[in-house]
Write a protein that holds these residues in place. Sequence first.
Motif: not given
Length: 170
Positions: A93-99
């Motif tokens: 359920g994470y939403t990483p902003e970039d790689q």
Amino acid sequence: MPKQFRKAGELPPCAHCGQPARKTTGEEIYLNHPDLADRIMYACDPCKAYVGAHKTNGAALGRPANAELRKARQALHDRMFDPLWENAPETGGYTPEDQVARKRIQNAARARCYGFLGARMNLAPEHVHIAEFDIEQCREAWRLLKGVTYPQIRDWSKAHKRAADKGEAA
């Protein structure tokens, strides 16, 4: 992986007979793969077992394994263990902003997955690495991970950390 096998130049013991493997190269092991010829390898001749080494320092990547054990380790990685941590950004359920953030989540998830597996297998942290497992440990790990989700592992990790912070057993 136990620290004694992670040092460059040390000969790892064979997973089958326990004898130290000899250092060789991919030229001997991978006869049909010239691209691997320069790769450092460790081989146990009586058991026909081998393992690769880190490209940077030549330290063994685990204990030498025969074809059956290599197949079991690979299946455990590919079908059970790696999907848990590799897909953690989505399943957790994470939403990483970039790689970079995605990789950070995956690295933390991988450590949690190994912690969970080690606790379930009653192994000290320095002995929890699939490349160190024998065939029975691969089978046990498979059974223990079957049906487990990353959110369950994350919840276990949080409870384990809270218990450790309080000085209790998790």
